[in-house]
Design an enzyme around this catalytic site. Structure first.
Site: not given
Length: 358
Positions: A49, A51, A153, A167, A199, A203
């Protein structure tokens, strides 16, 4: 001065974006006699972490010093030992905290451990900024649901594709680079089956050191082609959401053989809230919703969107048959329209975006 050092801790915390999920973004700064002697941030899930890094850098200088932490130090043993214990062992005198742990089961425990050890604790320094930084974690840990962030978009007249489905590309390269960063930031990315059929997207997060998200497809009728890219990664990070009626479908077994996780829902009109609960159960703390128009509209109708960024290109199609990014509403009065909150305007060359949060 407390705000100055906490601001630095927040800067450090943001460096862990995309690498620590479903853990929170946390930064820490150790200060002694007005000088920063240690800094750190949570770098990756399962790793030390913030810290720990800051205290190890400070070393012996930590004795009698102050530590600034963006989130309440943990008080329990998990993948790492409790940070509250280490702060005590290193001999610090003061701990300044931006935000408490949002988990009601552990909130305040770290503070009590520190106070019982004689360490002065101050809370609420840049608290709002810290909560905004960890929006995803805050929702996920409290509601056990994935956070939903919209990305789309559009042209200036609100279209995401021509009437033929073309697109590429509405937005410019700078805007698309931002999208790749969002894909790396969120653990999951969700699209509807029509996007896959049109399409065949990958991804993935196409940026250096980016982390590919879980690929989630809403597919009520189990139409996903077995030859699609999403199906054939075979990395266990593709998920298909379909109707319970497809349990015995041969395609379901083939998908499972290809390491695609199939999740079943009643009926065909799955509620977004139910989806987010299921993905939350899988440990996916946040999802980037990329469309298409049906899913975006549905998410807005249900009030399920937690935030988003809508990219607007200086292009006009002017065709009423072109595909809008949202539809299915019937507002008679302007006052009844959906109003985005906490809006920030961003520029990407000749493109702009509206970034918003609930």
């Amino acid at each position: 001065m407390d705000e100055k050092y906490m601001a630095r801790a927040l800067e450090l915390a943001a460096l862990g974006e995309g690498a620590v999920n479903p853990n929170p973004l946390v930064g820490a700064v150790v200060v002694k006699n007005g000088i920063i002697v240690g800094e750190g941030y949570h770098k990756k899930y399962g790793g030390p972490h913030a810290e720990v890094f800051a205290l190890e850098m400070a070393g012996e200088k930590a004795v009698g010093a102050d530590i600034y932490v963006t989130l309440e130090p943990c008080s329990h043993y998990g993948k790492t030992p409790p940070c509250a214990k280490k702060i005590i062992e290193m001999g610090l005198k003061r701990c300044i905290i931006a935000s408490l742990d949002p988990n009601p089961l552990v909130s305040g425990r770290g503070i009590k451990i520190l106070q019982d050890a004689g360490i002065e604790v101050i809370t609420g320094v840049l608290e709002q900024e810290a909560k905004e930084l960890n929006r995803v974690f805050m929702k996920y840990i409290v509601e056990k649901k994935s956070y939903l962030f919209l990305k789309c978009g559009i042209t200036l007249d609100g279209k995401i594709a021509t009437k033929t489905g073309d697109s590429k590309w509405i937005t410019n390269e700078l805007a698309r680079e931002r999208v790749q960063k969002l894909r790396s930031k969120y653990m999951g990315i969700m699209v509807g089956i029509n996007t896959v059929l049109k399409d065949d997207p990958s991804l993935t997060a196409r940026i250096e050191n980016g982390r590919d998200p879980y690929r989630i497809v809403v597919d009520p009728n189990l139409e996903i082609p077995l030859g699609s890219k999403i199906v054939n990664f075979q990395d266990g990070k593709s998920i298909v959401l379909t109707s319970q009626k497809n349990v015995e479908n041969k395609k379901s077994k083939i998908l499972l053989d290809k390491k695609v996780k199939v999740i079943y829902f009643e009926g065909k009109n799955f509620k977004i809230s139910e989806i987010l609960l299921k993905t939350g159960d899988l440990g996916i703390d946040g999802i980037l919703l990329e469309g298409g128009g049906y899913l975006i509209s549905k998410a807005f109708k249900e009030g399920a969107i937690d935030g988003g960024e809508i990219f607007i290109a200086p292009k006009i199609l002017g065709d009423e048959n072109a595909i809008p990014f949202i539809k299915g509403f019937s507002m008679e009065n302007i006052a009844d329209g959906i109003e985005l909150k906490n809006v920030k305007i961003n520029s990407y060359g000749d493109n702009v975006s509206m970034e918003f949060y609930r």
